[in-house]
Design a protein around this motif. Sequence first.
Motif, PDB file in Angstrom:
ATOM      1  N   PRO A 203      30.569  25.189 -15.821  1.00 18.33           N
ATOM      2  CA  PRO A 203      30.591  26.640 -15.640  1.00 18.33           C
ATOM      3  C   PRO A 203      29.184  27.180 -15.428  1.00 18.33           C
ATOM      4  O   PRO A 203      28.215  26.677 -16.002  1.00 18.33           O
ATOM      5  CB  PRO A 203      31.187  27.153 -16.959  1.00 18.33           C
ATOM      6  CG  PRO A 203      31.846  25.978 -17.581  1.00 18.33           C
ATOM      7  CD  PRO A 203      31.065  24.779 -17.141  1.00 18.33           C
ATOM      8  N   VAL A 204      29.073  28.224 -14.608  1.00 22.74           N
ATOM      9  CA  VAL A 204      27.764  28.810 -14.341  1.00 22.74           C
ATOM     10  C   VAL A 204      27.178  29.423 -15.606  1.00 22.74           C
ATOM     11  O   VAL A 204      25.950  29.528 -15.754  1.00 22.74           O
ATOM     12  CB  VAL A 204      27.872  29.866 -13.228  1.00 22.74           C
ATOM     13  CG1 VAL A 204      28.694  31.064 -13.681  1.00 22.74           C
ATOM     14  CG2 VAL A 204      26.495  30.309 -12.757  1.00 22.74           C
ATOM     15  N   GLY A 205      28.048  29.824 -16.566  1.00 25.54           N
ATOM     16  CA  GLY A 205      27.551  30.371 -17.813  1.00 25.54           C
ATOM     17  C   GLY A 205      26.684  29.404 -18.590  1.00 25.54           C
ATOM     18  O   GLY A 205      25.789  29.806 -19.333  1.00 25.54           O
TER      19      GLY A 205
ATOM     20  N   SER B 198      33.980  30.561 -20.702  1.00 27.48           N
ATOM     21  CA  SER B 198      32.749  29.819 -20.399  1.00 27.48           C
ATOM     22  C   SER B 198      31.995  30.444 -19.240  1.00 27.48           C
ATOM     23  O   SER B 198      30.827  30.130 -19.017  1.00 27.48           O
ATOM     24  CB  SER B 198      33.078  28.357 -20.092  1.00 27.48           C
ATOM     25  OG  SER B 198      33.882  28.260 -18.924  1.00 27.48           O
ATOM     26  N   GLY B 199      32.614  31.325 -18.474  1.00 30.51           N
ATOM     27  CA  GLY B 199      31.954  31.961 -17.340  1.00 30.51           C
ATOM     28  C   GLY B 199      31.819  31.001 -16.175  1.00 30.51           C
ATOM     29  O   GLY B 199      30.839  30.269 -16.076  1.00 30.51           O
ATOM     30  N   SER B 200      32.788  30.987 -15.294  1.00 30.55           N
ATOM     31  CA  SER B 200      32.819  29.972 -14.248  1.00 30.55           C
ATOM     32  C   SER B 200      33.099  30.578 -12.879  1.00 30.55           C
ATOM     33  O   SER B 200      33.856  31.549 -12.750  1.00 30.55           O
ATOM     34  CB  SER B 200      33.893  28.926 -14.574  1.00 30.55           C
ATOM     35  OG  SER B 200      33.999  27.978 -13.528  1.00 30.55           O
ATOM     36  N   LEU B 201      32.492  29.967 -11.851  1.00 33.02           N
ATOM     37  CA  LEU B 201      32.750  30.337 -10.462  1.00 33.02           C
ATOM     38  C   LEU B 201      33.610  29.291  -9.764  1.00 33.02           C
ATOM     39  O   LEU B 201      33.815  29.380  -8.548  1.00 33.02           O
ATOM     40  CB  LEU B 201      31.425  30.496  -9.700  1.00 33.02           C
ATOM     41  CG  LEU B 201      30.597  31.717 -10.089  1.00 33.02           C
ATOM     42  CD1 LEU B 201      29.167  31.577  -9.576  1.00 33.02           C
ATOM     43  CD2 LEU B 201      31.218  32.995  -9.569  1.00 33.02           C
ATOM     44  N   ASN B 202      34.089  28.314 -10.504  1.00 37.02           N
ATOM     45  CA  ASN B 202      34.942  27.283  -9.916  1.00 37.02           C
ATOM     46  C   ASN B 202      36.221  27.907  -9.364  1.00 37.02           C
ATOM     47  O   ASN B 202      36.896  28.669 -10.045  1.00 37.02           O
ATOM     48  CB  ASN B 202      35.309  26.229 -10.960  1.00 37.02           C
ATOM     49  CG  ASN B 202      34.093  25.486 -11.468  1.00 37.02           C
ATOM     50  OD1 ASN B 202      33.052  25.467 -10.822  1.00 37.02           O
ATOM     51  ND2 ASN B 202      34.213  24.874 -12.636  1.00 37.02           N
TER      52      ASN B 202
END
Length: 332
Positions: free
Chosen positions: A307-309, A183-187
């Motif tokens: 997610p940032v995505g 999902s593309g995440s910066l968490n």
Amino acid sequence: MSLRVRRRAVWMSVALLAVALAIGLWTLVTGSYRSSVGEVLAVFVGEGRRGLTQTVLNLRLPRLAGAALVGAALGMSGALFQSVSRNPLGSPDIIGLTAGSSTGAIVAILVLRGGSADVAAGAFAGALLTGVLVYLLTSRHGASGFRLILTGIGLSALLVGVNSYLITRADIADAETARRWLSGSLNGVRWEALVAPAVLLAVLVAGVLTLGHRLTVLETGDETAQARGVPVRRTRIAALFAGVALVGVATAVAGPVVFVALAAPHIARRLTGAPGPGLVPAALTGVVLVVASDLAVQRVVAPLQLPVGVGTAALGGLYLAWLLAGELRRRP
């Protein structure tokens, strides 16, 4: 030796940097632990409240730094691929590098059962191997133009199928881990996870900036570039390798963050009006897009952490719709 500087490009770069800093400051002062600008600035001089200091320095600031790193890497990578391919669709998302990095990470998660460092290394290796494969498949007639795009689209479709197969064969817990990464995440980004990508990004940016003039000349055509003394094949290979490595850096930090590499160079060129790849404006535009998207996904449905995505996909979709609408209006 002379260097031509375009004022509009310089001023727009400064403006993009200012916008990124403003959004970043907004990110640092908002959240469940609310604070003022003055209180956040006090943290950086060692006078902030203990709870706020921990929140800003150990949670918010690493995430912000990760967003900036990912945005800069993807923006510059997209500019390189669009310049080399001379095609507005030249992007890691289209060429298959994003799918390749995802395959590397999924193998690290599901097959090797590795930790976060192994997943980051797998994503980086997947992007590099996919880039090498795309180049080998297209190098016979020159790795440029629609050949590069079409080869990448086909390879991307194949890798997406491989990724889906690996996930469907995994147990539920591992499949969920892979799905979250995709999902593309910066968490959960922490300082220790950013050190190696930041150093590699600095090295790559320094190398890429030396290619700027050559790429500008290369966009006029191979014969013209050769006549002006540009080593066409060597420049193209160097730009492709740097673009692939930049994608690997970004995906190693946050997973596949879509649309940024495609949209950032387009927006940067419209803002600066300058010929050539516009590497620095594209990188700064990428920073603005990712930082703004990350702020949006944190606040729109707070306290959930999307997610940032998700945010970049929404912004990218809106941008493409606006771009297509503009093209339709210009047609008779």
